[in-house]
Design an enzyme around this catalytic site. Structure first.
Site, PDB file in Angstrom:
ATOM      1  N   LYS A 176       0.852  -1.199   0.000  1.00  7.70           N
ATOM      2  CA  LYS A 176       0.000   0.000   0.000  1.00  7.70           C
ATOM      3  C   LYS A 176       0.883   1.243   0.000  1.00  7.70           C
ATOM      4  O   LYS A 176       1.579   1.516   0.971  1.00  7.70           O
ATOM      5  CB  LYS A 176      -0.889   0.040   1.240  1.00  7.70           C
ATOM      6  N   GLU A 250      10.870   1.097   9.554  1.00 10.16           N
ATOM      7  CA  GLU A 250      11.850   2.122   9.143  1.00 10.16           C
ATOM      8  C   GLU A 250      11.197   3.460   9.394  1.00 10.16           C
ATOM      9  O   GLU A 250      10.280   3.842   8.669  1.00 10.16           O
ATOM     10  CB  GLU A 250      12.201   1.970   7.660  1.00 10.16           C
ATOM     11  N   CYS A 284      13.969  10.767   5.368  1.00  4.67           N
ATOM     12  CA  CYS A 284      14.100  10.256   6.734  1.00  4.67           C
ATOM     13  C   CYS A 284      15.503  10.523   7.270  1.00  4.67           C
ATOM     14  O   CYS A 284      15.680  10.761   8.456  1.00  4.67           O
ATOM     15  CB  CYS A 284      13.761   8.781   6.770  1.00  4.67           C
ATOM     16  N   GLU A 383      10.760  15.836  14.332  1.00  8.03           N
ATOM     17  CA  GLU A 383      11.015  15.717  12.895  1.00  8.03           C
ATOM     18  C   GLU A 383      10.075  16.653  12.135  1.00  8.03           C
ATOM     19  O   GLU A 383       8.861  16.458  12.148  1.00  8.03           O
ATOM     20  CB  GLU A 383      10.787  14.267  12.445  1.00  8.03           C
TER      21      GLU A 383
HETATM   22  P1  NAD Z   1       3.048   8.266   7.779  1.00 10.29           P
HETATM   23  O1  NAD Z   1       3.580   7.503   8.930  1.00 10.29           O
HETATM   24  O2  NAD Z   1       2.016   9.291   8.025  1.00 10.29           O
HETATM   25  O3  NAD Z   1       2.404   7.247   6.710  1.00 10.29           O
HETATM   26  C1  NAD Z   1       3.147   6.176   6.178  1.00 10.29           C
HETATM   27  C2  NAD Z   1       2.179   5.142   5.626  1.00 10.29           C
HETATM   28  O4  NAD Z   1       1.421   4.582   6.697  1.00 10.29           O
HETATM   29  C3  NAD Z   1       1.170   5.680   4.628  1.00 10.29           C
HETATM   30  O5  NAD Z   1       1.013   4.737   3.601  1.00 10.29           O
HETATM   31  C4  NAD Z   1      -0.109   5.797   5.473  1.00 10.29           C
HETATM   32  O6  NAD Z   1      -1.292   5.717   4.697  1.00 10.29           O
HETATM   33  C5  NAD Z   1       0.032   4.593   6.388  1.00 10.29           C
HETATM   34  N1  NAD Z   1      -0.708   4.659   7.652  1.00 10.29           N
HETATM   35  C6  NAD Z   1      -1.078   5.768   8.344  1.00 10.29           C
HETATM   36  N2  NAD Z   1      -1.700   5.405   9.489  1.00 10.29           N
HETATM   37  C7  NAD Z   1      -1.710   4.042   9.532  1.00 10.29           C
HETATM   38  C8  NAD Z   1      -2.192   3.063  10.465  1.00 10.29           C
HETATM   39  N3  NAD Z   1      -2.793   3.428  11.594  1.00 10.29           N
HETATM   40  N4  NAD Z   1      -2.012   1.757  10.183  1.00 10.29           N
HETATM   41  C9  NAD Z   1      -1.384   1.370   9.063  1.00 10.29           C
HETATM   42  N5  NAD Z   1      -0.917   2.246   8.133  1.00 10.29           N
HETATM   43  C10 NAD Z   1      -1.068   3.564   8.357  1.00 10.29           C
HETATM   44  O7  NAD Z   1       4.334   8.857   7.034  1.00 10.29           O
HETATM   45  P2  NAD Z   1       4.391   9.794   5.748  1.00 10.29           P
HETATM   46  O8  NAD Z   1       3.899  11.137   6.150  1.00 10.29           O
HETATM   47  O9  NAD Z   1       3.776   9.127   4.570  1.00 10.29           O
HETATM   48  O10 NAD Z   1       5.986   9.836   5.476  1.00 10.29           O
HETATM   49  C11 NAD Z   1       6.844  10.600   6.234  1.00 10.29           C
HETATM   50  C12 NAD Z   1       7.498   9.796   7.346  1.00 10.29           C
HETATM   51  O11 NAD Z   1       8.139   8.633   6.835  1.00 10.29           O
HETATM   52  C13 NAD Z   1       8.590  10.558   8.055  1.00 10.29           C
HETATM   53  O12 NAD Z   1       8.465  10.403   9.455  1.00 10.29           O
HETATM   54  C14 NAD Z   1       9.876   9.901   7.571  1.00 10.29           C
HETATM   55  O13 NAD Z   1      10.964  10.035   8.426  1.00 10.29           O
HETATM   56  C15 NAD Z   1       9.440   8.497   7.395  1.00 10.29           C
HETATM   57  N6  NAD Z   1      10.349   7.756   6.477  1.00 10.29           N
HETATM   58  C16 NAD Z   1      11.241   6.857   7.001  1.00 10.29           C
HETATM   59  C17 NAD Z   1      12.133   6.183   6.166  1.00 10.29           C
HETATM   60  C18 NAD Z   1      13.132   5.185   6.719  1.00 10.29           C
HETATM   61  O14 NAD Z   1      13.583   4.362   5.955  1.00 10.29           O
HETATM   62  N7  NAD Z   1      13.468   5.222   7.998  1.00 10.29           N
HETATM   63  C19 NAD Z   1      12.105   6.431   4.795  1.00 10.29           C
HETATM   64  C20 NAD Z   1      11.200   7.350   4.292  1.00 10.29           C
HETATM   65  C21 NAD Z   1      10.312   8.007   5.150  1.00 10.29           C
END
Ligand code: NAD
Length: 498
Positions: A176, A250, A284, A383
């Site tokens: 997803k 991650e 990230c 962040e």
């Molecule tokens: P997010 O956590 O809001 O969403 C990530 C994904 O999770 C989306 O697909 C979202 O629809 C889904 N999601 C949201 N709530 C959920 C739930 N309750 N259950 C299951 N799935 C759910 O993050 P974002 O805003 O899309 O991306 C930014 C974040 O991602 C930042 O914190 C960034 O640091 C992190 N990130 C980490 C890495 C890494 O490898 N460590 C890489 C890229 C981004």
């Protein structure tokens, strides 16, 4: 208007209740595509397809060579279609032309790397084996059905960081993408569909938290591979606990770069600007804190200000644009709120701080530089995920290390110095999963990537990343066939009378 359907069991479908969602271009807030929006019912169907495909052995029973060949086929098709994929990624995410061009290569490279790693025999005989006594085998088997949930910042790369190792290990998968960036993922579904991968092995659905929650709690799923915020990562860990799923997380970061007094300042400033502002800081591993002593502090801040003034804000489609829009209106608002918080906390705004003039039509934020930041301030601890860099003064080298580690996160860090030994000494003390010396953002698909502390659990990429998609089985073959020589003889089994 482009239209996309979800991909379940080798079929492109509308959602079960025909609901749709819009793809919005953050450059001008225009809607450029309509996508089927998955329901919980669709999610269950996708998981069932992945479960059936896994249990049938149609993929897991293939040889390592066969799996490798199909993954390579997908990699090559990504390369062939990279111009279209790049255009869609720019439109849906506001990634600049330069950044998204890199993404296409890195997506291809991740798939190609796992096509190679898929050939690795992960099974081994343990050293405890003793001829005539026992044979002890460590066997790695595919973990099963994987639910993969990804963010919007590197849409195709993040998709491939999940799909490729899962396929290499012999798993089946439901992916997803983030709601903001589902177009490129569904275009990728078309590429996968045109490959020789059997039906149901990869399924790509859309939607938000409701769909994600079903993916995490469905009892037919064996593993959850999540990339996203620490906040959502915590919810996922809790939700996955009910069925004790294998979990890889991650998560976010607040990574610090340390510039030592002996650093080449031209290199360190260019590198720190790249660390903090690449893709608007929506990475990230963004180097969002920068630490140094008073000896070079003013010069670094001046040089950074001059650098930011030269960055070209523009249309992300233009080849020379350095700074495009952030992902959405909601995110723009969040980043601007953090800038206000920084001002109220007493940090010194050196550059930027608002919406750039002439770009009000899109979700833009000026590259922003704060100096005189205290590491306890919210802009140093939380962040922001935007183009905001916090410069912090340290008393000396040890103080710099202390400040760098004074965070709940532990994803990455870096040291700028001409003295490798000095830099390596600091690198060893940083509590982070990746540490660069005189570099930033450079990841290698053969090297493990992941976070310490609240930046995550487990590792992606490399052999570590492949093993994360396996279960470990120990097979003990006993070669002692004389029952009187068994260690349990005389322990619990009633023995013959003399
Ligand atoms: P997010 O956590 O809001 O969403 C990530 C994904 O999770 C989306 O697909 C979202 O629809 C889904 N999601 C949201 N709530 C959920 C739930 N309750 N259950 C299951 N799935 C759910 O993050 P974002 O805003 O899309 O991306 C930014 C974040 O991602 C930042 O914190 C960034 O640091 C992190 N990130 C980490 C890495 C890494 O490898 N460590 C890489 C890229 C981004």
């Amino acid at each position: 208007m482009l239209e996309y359907k979800i991909y379940i069991n080798g079929e492109f479908r509308n959602s079960s209740d025909n609901s749709t969602m819009d793809a919005v271009n953050p450059y001008d807030r225009s809607v450029f595509a309509k996508l089927a929006k998955s329901t919980v019912e669709d999610t269950k169907a996708a998981v069932k397809a992945a479960r059936d495909a896994f249990d049938s052995g149609v993929w897991s029973n293939k040889s390592r060579e066969e799996r490798s060949a199909v993954i390579k086929q997908i990699a090559d098709k990504i390369k062939e279609n990279s111009a279209l994929l790049q255009e869609l990624e720019i439109k849906e995410s506001g990634s600049t032309y330069k950044k998204s061009k890199d993404d296409m290569f890195l997506t291809y490279r991740a798939a190609s790397t796992f096509a190679k790693l898929a050939l690795t025999d992960l099974n081994e005989e343990l050293a405890i084996s003793k001829p005539g006594v026992s044979k002890n085998l460590l066997v790695r088997e595919p973990v099963g059905v994987v639910s993969a949930i990804i963010p919007w910042n590197f849409p195709l790369q993040m998709a491939m960081w999940k799909i490729a190792p899962a396929l290499a290990a012999g798993c089946t998968i439901v992916l997803k993408p983030a709601p903001e960036t589902s177009v490129s993922a569904l275009e990728l579904a078309k590429i996968i569909d045109s490959s020789e991968l059997p039906e149901g092995v990869v399924n790509i659905i859309t939607g938000d938290a409701e769909v994600g929650q079903e993916m995490v709690t469905n009892p037919m799923v064996d593993k959850v591979a999540f990339t996203g915020s620490t906040e959502v990562g915590k919810i996922i860990m809790q939700n996955a606990a009910a069925t004790m799923k294998n979990v890889t997380l991650e998560l976010g970061g607040k990574s610090a770069g340390i510039i030592l007094d002996d650093a080449d300042l031209e290199l360190a400033v260019d590198g720190s600007a790249y660390a903090g502002y690449f893709h608007n800081g929506q990475c990230c591993v963004a180097g969002s804190r920068l630490i140094m002593t008073s000896k070079i502090y003013d010069e670094v801040v001046d040089r950074l200000r001059a650098k930011l003034a030269k960055m070209k804000i523009g249309n992300p489609m233009d080849k020379d644009t350095d700074i495009g829009p952030v992902i959405s209106d909601k995110h723009q608002k969040r980043v601007l709120e953090y800038i206000e918080i920084g001002k109220k906390e007493g940090a010194r705004l050196v550059y930027g701080g608002g919406v750039p003039k002439g770009f009000e039509q899109g979700c833009y934020v000026e590259p922003t530089l704060f100096a005189d930041v205290d590491n306890n301030m919210r802009i140093a601890q939380e962040e922001i995920f935007g183009p905001v860099l916090a410069v912090i003064e340290a008393k000396d080298e040890n103080d710099a290390i202390k400040i760098a580690n004074a965070t709940n996160f532990g994803l990455a860090g870096g040291v700028w110095s001409k003295d490798n030994e000095r830099a390596m000494n600091i690198a060893a003390k940083l509590r982070a999963g990746t540490v660069w010396v005189n570099e930033w953002h450079l990841l290698n698909d053969f090297a493990p990537f992941g976070g310490y502390k609240q930046s995550g659990v487990g590792r992606e990429l490399g052999l570590e990343g492949l093993k994360a998609y396996t279960e470990v089985k120990h097979i003990h073959v006993d070669e002692v066939l004389d029952r009187k020589k068994k260690f349990w003889y005389n322990v619990t089994v009633p023995q013959d009378l003399p």
